[in-house]
Design a protein around this motif. Structure first.
Motif, mmCIF file in Angstrom:
data_model
loop_
_atom_site.group_PDB
_atom_site.id
_atom_site.type_symbol
_atom_site.label_atom_id
_atom_site.label_comp_id
_atom_site.label_asym_id
_atom_site.label_seq_id
_atom_site.Cartn_x
_atom_site.Cartn_y
_atom_site.Cartn_z
ATOM 1 N N SER A 20 0.821 -1.214 0.000
ATOM 2 C CA SER A 20 0.000 0.000 0.000
ATOM 3 C C SER A 20 0.853 1.260 0.000
ATOM 4 O O SER A 20 1.815 1.374 0.756
ATOM 5 C CB SER A 20 -0.917 0.004 1.230
ATOM 6 N N GLU A 25 -5.828 7.089 5.571
ATOM 7 C CA GLU A 25 -7.108 6.807 4.924
ATOM 8 C C GLU A 25 -8.260 7.050 5.898
ATOM 9 O O GLU A 25 -8.119 6.911 7.116
ATOM 10 C CB GLU A 25 -7.161 5.362 4.439
ATOM 11 N N GLN A 39 -12.552 4.297 3.698
ATOM 12 C CA GLN A 39 -11.515 3.851 2.757
ATOM 13 C C GLN A 39 -10.752 2.647 3.298
ATOM 14 O O GLN A 39 -10.431 1.718 2.557
ATOM 15 C CB GLN A 39 -10.545 5.000 2.461
ATOM 16 N N ARG A 82 -10.537 -0.998 1.628
ATOM 17 C CA ARG A 82 -9.252 -1.631 1.336
ATOM 18 C C ARG A 82 -9.224 -3.046 1.927
ATOM 19 O O ARG A 82 -8.734 -3.990 1.284
ATOM 20 C CB ARG A 82 -8.098 -0.790 1.889
ATOM 21 N N PRO A 93 -7.569 4.784 -5.637
ATOM 22 C CA PRO A 93 -8.676 5.003 -4.693
ATOM 23 C C PRO A 93 -9.996 4.498 -5.262
ATOM 24 O O PRO A 93 -10.241 4.597 -6.470
ATOM 25 C CB PRO A 93 -8.696 6.523 -4.529
#
Length: 608
Positions: free
Chosen positions: A228, A445, A449, A453, A499
């Motif tokens: 990430s 984040e 989000q 993820r 995103p």
């Protein structure tokens, strides 16, 4: 594609074990119907079944290279899409080649870079290398787990195979299942834990991993994982990058010495790949053949639901006409589906998802009559975050895998004794927590989000391997190869950090992929809402599996009976259940029928 198997021992001579090796190899004839190859030495026995796709004469296996008196031997299943580039690098480094096969490139890549060769591969593969120089076995698997590979340690002997059945042909490997295995079968269903072979003391090489074995022990390495970091590109750059990756990987995956076709449902994913492939075909003055699947009376029986918004066939025909393909629709009836229900179970040696898997097998069986290789849109929904679950609080807030929320019917029909011994809720949460602990967190984040993820990670590392395995087994059972361009690891790791708001640009799932296919597809096709893989709505199919299940319930020797609440299952089968009916009942009965046949046909010993 092919099938591989073998046996390594540091304590006994294997040079006279040809009958055992041939038995193991012949169990996977379907994976490689074109030829068989075996190789034996004092300490190693490697088997191979070949489906010829590239270089019929030069790609024979097992492939052996001698360094002095020592043999380095490869048995390999898959395709290396960047083998031509690797070949050039190896020639520059002084290697000489006798063929144009990717097999020889992989063997020489190992000779040049050792275990690190796997980090240079782009493709779908599972392979075994026995290196006499250091008496080491290496088992390697592709980034996302497209190609299967299992192994077991028995008295310090390592037995391995593309499929479990190859290992069961070895006298030291028996089909035994314990509490963990039953928890996988009844607690997780067909979407199982990576690395879990389900059977006792049998493991799976995990996606993106390789395992080495020496006399002193084993070593497991993860050579690829998702990482990430903030996404560096703006919207236009992201769209063009995605488009570039897809054009590159589709072109690479069209390379074959046998006919290549494409699956075409009329959905975004398969339509876009078909359009790219069709363009490449037309440059060479050729016409791409495409295939879709439909069911008898589907237009009459179809009902819109959460996963399926409309019929595929009109869209498939529209895309075929737009791209200029030769299109065939394979129409299946309820009897065909019921009669072939157990074939996919025998292909994967484990219970699967019933008629959805059966229809895939029957589709590939028809496609194999005219081709050897097909492109598929598999995995686009996982890597582009296209499923509805990514946007619903019920699933984002769940403390178990989101797909298990739709499997609650399974736990309700198990016997009380089994529930007490297995504690399935705890098992499900433990496996979910393991996956959660692996997620590479991105600092900064938002809470939403971060949850999305996590959801993405679950789908790429847990749900996707099941989907890929389903497609591999259904296709290879017919000696047919399916390639999956959306699984190109470069594309997957790039999309991991895009995103989700950008992925869903224009207010629609996979909006960024729709933009990437601009110019390739008609506008209405590009913006067609997602509709899941089709399923028969024919009442006759439910009647067939219900009759089958009643026969199982009425037979006191049925091995599944101790594990289920017979009266609850009977109620569902007879259509009297208030909580499980129609399509839910069909899926449950499909699965239970398979579990019963699996326990019986494989003569499984259960240890609780």
């Amino acid at each position: 594609m092919c099938g591989i198997t073998g046996w390594v021992s540091w304590t006994k001579s294997l040079s006279e074990q040809s009958p055992v090796l041939e038995n193991m190899t012949n169990t996977i004839t379907h994976r490689g119907p074109d030829s068989i190859g075996t190789w034996l030495s004092e300490s190693a026995a490697l088997g191979h079944r070949r489906l010829i796709v590239i270089d019929p004469e030069g790609g024979k296996q097992p492939m052996v290279y001698y360094e002095g008196p020592y043999a380095i031997t490869l048995s390999y299943n898959g395709e290396i899409y960047n083998f031509k580039e690797l070949r050039e690098d190896l020639i520059h480094n002084g290697h000489h080649f006798k063929s144009s096969s990717d097999t020889e490139v992989l063997l020489h890549a190992y000779l040049e870079w050792g275990e690190a060769c796997i980090e240079r591969l782009n493709g779908i593969y599972a392979f075994a290398v026995w290196d006499e120089r250091i008496e080491q076995l290496m088992l390697g698997r592709d980034h996302l787990g497209v190609k299967p590979l299992y192994f077991a340690n028995r008295d310090n002997d390592i037995i391995f195979g593309s499929e479990l059945k190859a290992m069961f042909a070895h006298p030291q490997v028996d089909p035994v299942i314990d509490k963990d295995g039953l928890s996988e079968i009844f607690g997780l269903g067909p979407i199982r834990t990576p690395g879990q072979g389900v059977f006792k003391d049998i493991e799976e090489v995990r996606a993106g991993h390789y395992v080495t074995f020496r006399k002193e022990g084993r070593k497991e390495e993860q050579y690829w994982t998702l990482k990430s970091h903030p996404h560096p590109d703006d919207l236009d750059t992201t769209v063009s990058t995605i488009r570039s990756y897809l054009e590159d990987t589709v072109t690479a995956q069209l390379v074959a010495d046998r006919p290549v076709v494409s699956m075409l449902s009329g959905g975004l994913d398969s339509s876009g790949l078909t359009a790219i492939a069709g363009k490449d075909f037309s440059k060479e003055g050729k016409k791409l053949a495409t295939y879709s699947i439909d069911f008898e009376n589907n237009e009459k029986d179809f009902e819109k639901d959460f996963l399926r918004v409309d019929l595929d066939e009109p869209w498939a025909e529209k895309v075929s006409k737009h791209v200029g393909t030769e299109h065939k629709s394979i129409v299946l009836d309820a009897d065909e589906l019921a009669e072939n229900l157990l074939v996919p179970m025998r292909a994967r040696d484990l219970p699967g998802v019933g008629e959805i898997e059966t229809s895939l097998y029957l589709l590939f069986k028809e496609m194999e009559k005219e081709a050897t290789v097909a492109l598929s849109g598999e995995s686009a929904d996982e890597v582009f975050s296209g499923y509805p679950w990514f946007h619903q609080d019920e699933f984002l807030e769940a403390d178990i895998f989101p797909w298990l929320l739709n499997m609650r019917g399974m736990s309700s029909i198990l016997s009380e004794q089994l529930k007490e011994k297995l504690d399935l809720p705890s098992y499900q949460k433990e496996r979910y927590q393991e996956a959660l602990d692996e997620v590479p967190v991105l600092e900064g984040e938002s809470d939403l989000q971060a949850k999305q993820r996590r959801m993405s990670y679950m789908f790429i590392t847990r749900f996707l391997p099941f989907m890929l395995d389903r497609k591999d087994r259904a296709s290879m059972m017919t000696g047919f190869e399916v390639r999956v361009p959306f699984c190109d690891y470069r594309l997957v790791e790039y999309l991991w950090n895009v995103p989700i708001e950008m992925k869903n640009i224009d207010g629609i799932e996979k909006g960024i992929l729709r933009r990437a296919f601009e110019g390739y597809l008609p506008e209405d096709v590009r913006y067609r809402k997602k509709s899941a893989y089709p399923s028969t709505k024919d009442q006759k199919y439910l009647e067939r599996v219900s009759q089958w299940m009643l026969q199982i319930l009425d037979d006191p020797t049925s091995p599944i009976l101790p594990f289920i609440d017979v009266e609850k299952v009977r109620s569902i089968t007879e259509g009297k259940s208030e909580s499980i009916h129609a399509s839910s009942a069909k899926g449950l009965l499909d699965y239970l029928i398979q579990v019963n046949a699996w326990l019986k046909e494989y003569d499984i010993k259960v240890i609780l």
